[in-house]
Write an enzyme that holds these catalytic residues in place. Sequence first.
Site, mmCIF file in Angstrom:
data_model
loop_
_atom_site.group_PDB
_atom_site.id
_atom_site.type_symbol
_atom_site.label_atom_id
_atom_site.label_comp_id
_atom_site.label_asym_id
_atom_site.label_seq_id
_atom_site.Cartn_x
_atom_site.Cartn_y
_atom_site.Cartn_z
ATOM 1 N N HIS A 277 0.799 -1.226 0.000
ATOM 2 C CA HIS A 277 0.000 0.000 0.000
ATOM 3 C C HIS A 277 0.837 1.284 0.000
ATOM 4 C CE1 HIS A 277 -2.505 -3.292 1.082
ATOM 5 N NE2 HIS A 277 -2.449 -3.142 2.390
ATOM 6 N N ASP B 60 -7.253 -6.163 -2.053
ATOM 7 C CA ASP B 60 -7.242 -6.243 -0.587
ATOM 8 C C ASP B 60 -8.537 -6.848 -0.042
ATOM 9 O OD1 ASP B 60 -5.945 -5.984 1.923
ATOM 10 O OD2 ASP B 60 -7.020 -4.136 2.349
#
Length: 299
Positions: free
Chosen positions: A183, A252
């Site tokens: 991320h 995710d």
Amino acid sequence: MSAAFQKTEGWLDWRANPSTPSYKPPPGAVDAHCHVFGPGAEFPFAPERKYTPCDASKDQLFALRDHLGFSRNVLVQATCHGADNRATLDAIVHANGNAKGVASVKPSVTDEELDALNDGGVKGIRFNFVKRLVDPIAPEALAGLVKRINKYGWHIVIYFEAPDLPDLFDFISSIDTTVVVDHMGRPNLTKSLEGPEFSLFLKLMSHNDHVWSKVTCPERLSVSGPPSYDDFAPFASKVVEDFPDRVLWGTDWPHPNLKSHMPDDAWLVDMIPRIARTKELQHKLLVDNPMRLYWPEES
């Protein structure tokens, strides 16, 4: 979910019926960051966990993969399962060659256990430094693990938040295998793209050819919010354009620890052409790069 495992209060459940994305991924596209949670009755959550998620099974993940137009998954071991990788390995086995994994292990892991993970389709291990999710292990205690995995050709996935990077910069730079940062190191999107915090992350990548990044989680990082996540796009597109051969993308799913909103996964797929703005960049992000890292024998 088993009565023994009650979901952490306030967490939202993943969307069971996401819409269809407008963007169509190229053939062979890989969702390179997703998870399975339990089901808790079959794969119990770790006693030391700091949260209890909702169940999110391999069959539900594979149905989402097909619905969104992807071909393969990379399953990242969830912290709620600790170092018990059975749920991840089970999903890989049932994916018929279309999934690989990133495991979590303790420094005390045996050679036999590492061999079994390798045989089960694991291609890397994850180091997590996010204190609200785990009790982090000191970097110096992890250095031995890095040496032990070299014989498998594995890489390291590392999860931290932007304020932690100054303390981790030298450690990450010293690792002698590929490192994939989750991320983008969780930048604060209210700060400047050119500011010192994100500039340090770009420096980490520009000074270290072995460091990759996942351009993931607008739903987790964005302040401007859904469904467009406008503040996320400039940060992610900067990383994609500066380092096109060292970026990965993933959903995710099932989006753990979200309390403000739960994204429609189609929104996330429709972000892809906004952060990888040419067909060539999209193909690198979704096909070439993940295949080179996780299925090198086919790339």
